[in-house]
Design a protein around this motif. Structure first.
Motif, PDB file in Angstrom:
ATOM      1  N   PHE A  64      -0.085   2.464   3.232  1.00  0.00           N
ATOM      2  CA  PHE A  64       0.798   3.113   2.265  1.00  0.00           C
ATOM      3  C   PHE A  64       1.945   2.188   1.875  1.00  0.00           C
ATOM      4  N   TYR A  67       0.643  -0.645  -0.387  1.00  0.00           N
ATOM      5  CA  TYR A  67       0.313  -0.116  -1.712  1.00  0.00           C
ATOM      6  C   TYR A  67       1.573   0.230  -2.519  1.00  0.00           C
ATOM      7  N   THR A  68       2.494   0.956  -1.928  1.00  0.00           N
ATOM      8  CA  THR A  68       3.681   1.369  -2.685  1.00  0.00           C
ATOM      9  C   THR A  68       4.563   0.177  -3.049  1.00  0.00           C
ATOM     10  N   SER A  71       2.742  -1.482  -5.903  1.00  0.00           N
ATOM     11  CA  SER A  71       2.799  -0.565  -7.038  1.00  0.00           C
ATOM     12  C   SER A  71       4.160  -0.603  -7.715  1.00  0.00           C
ATOM     13  N   VAL A  87      -3.022  -3.952  -7.816  1.00  0.00           N
ATOM     14  CA  VAL A  87      -2.637  -2.608  -7.387  1.00  0.00           C
ATOM     15  C   VAL A  87      -3.751  -1.613  -7.728  1.00  0.00           C
ATOM     16  N   GLY A  88      -4.409  -1.807  -8.843  1.00  0.00           N
ATOM     17  CA  GLY A  88      -5.540  -0.947  -9.183  1.00  0.00           C
ATOM     18  C   GLY A  88      -6.703  -1.126  -8.227  1.00  0.00           C
ATOM     19  N   ARG A  89      -6.974  -2.365  -7.878  1.00  0.00           N
ATOM     20  CA  ARG A  89      -8.055  -2.656  -6.932  1.00  0.00           C
ATOM     21  C   ARG A  89      -7.737  -2.071  -5.555  1.00  0.00           C
ATOM     22  N   GLU A  91      -5.766   0.440  -4.910  1.00  0.00           N
ATOM     23  CA  GLU A  91      -5.843   1.900  -5.004  1.00  0.00           C
ATOM     24  C   GLU A  91      -7.292   2.374  -4.830  1.00  0.00           C
ATOM     25  N   ASP A  92      -8.226   1.654  -5.407  1.00  0.00           N
ATOM     26  CA  ASP A  92      -9.639   1.997  -5.263  1.00  0.00           C
ATOM     27  C   ASP A  92     -10.072   1.912  -3.800  1.00  0.00           C
ATOM     28  N   LEU A  94      -8.134   2.125  -1.116  1.00  0.00           N
ATOM     29  CA  LEU A  94      -7.461   3.146  -0.311  1.00  0.00           C
ATOM     30  C   LEU A  94      -8.040   4.533  -0.546  1.00  0.00           C
ATOM     31  N   SER A  95      -8.476   4.803  -1.758  1.00  0.00           N
ATOM     32  CA  SER A  95      -9.079   6.112  -2.003  1.00  0.00           C
ATOM     33  C   SER A  95     -10.368   6.264  -1.202  1.00  0.00           C
TER      34      SER A  95
END
Length: 107
Positions: A64, A67-68, A71, A87-89, A91-92, A94-95
């Motif tokens: 987290f 990522y933050t 981001s 950041v998009g990669r 996020e993928d 981490l989801s």
């Protein structure tokens, strides 16, 4: 043992944090080598924790934080900027690590 390897991965990610974040925060540049190492670790982690009900707070918090932090920098970047792309990669990744989505079963 899987738990031991998860701890090793967590420690490796923790050691990468400076290499990931400092260049982004100070010079607005992506350390591609550090991100490549992170994604290899996350690929392994994804497999190890699939279907697990619980992961450590330390690991979740570390992911987290990374990522933050990235981001926040991406908010000030153009969509074609490498920071925005990373950041998009991330996020993928981490989801897929933090949630076994029923929508991505075949992916």
């Amino acid at each position: 043992m899987i738990n031991d390897r998860i701890i090793e991965i967590e420690e490796s990610i923790n050691r990468l944090t400076v290499d990931l974040l400092v260049p982004i925060r100070t010079s607005k540049k992506v350390n591609k080598e550090a991100f490549d190492k992170l994604y290899l670790l996350l690929d392994e982690l994804k497999v190890l924790i699939k279907g697990e009900l619980i992961i450590s707070r330390k690991l979740a918090g570390l992911l987290f934080f990374i990522y933050t932090s990235i981001s926040a920098e991406a908010e000030h970047a153009h969509y074609s900027n490498p920071i925005f792309i990373e950041v998009g990669r991330l996020e993928d990744y981490l989801s897929k690590i933090l949630w076994d989505s029923p929508f991505g079963q075949g992916v």
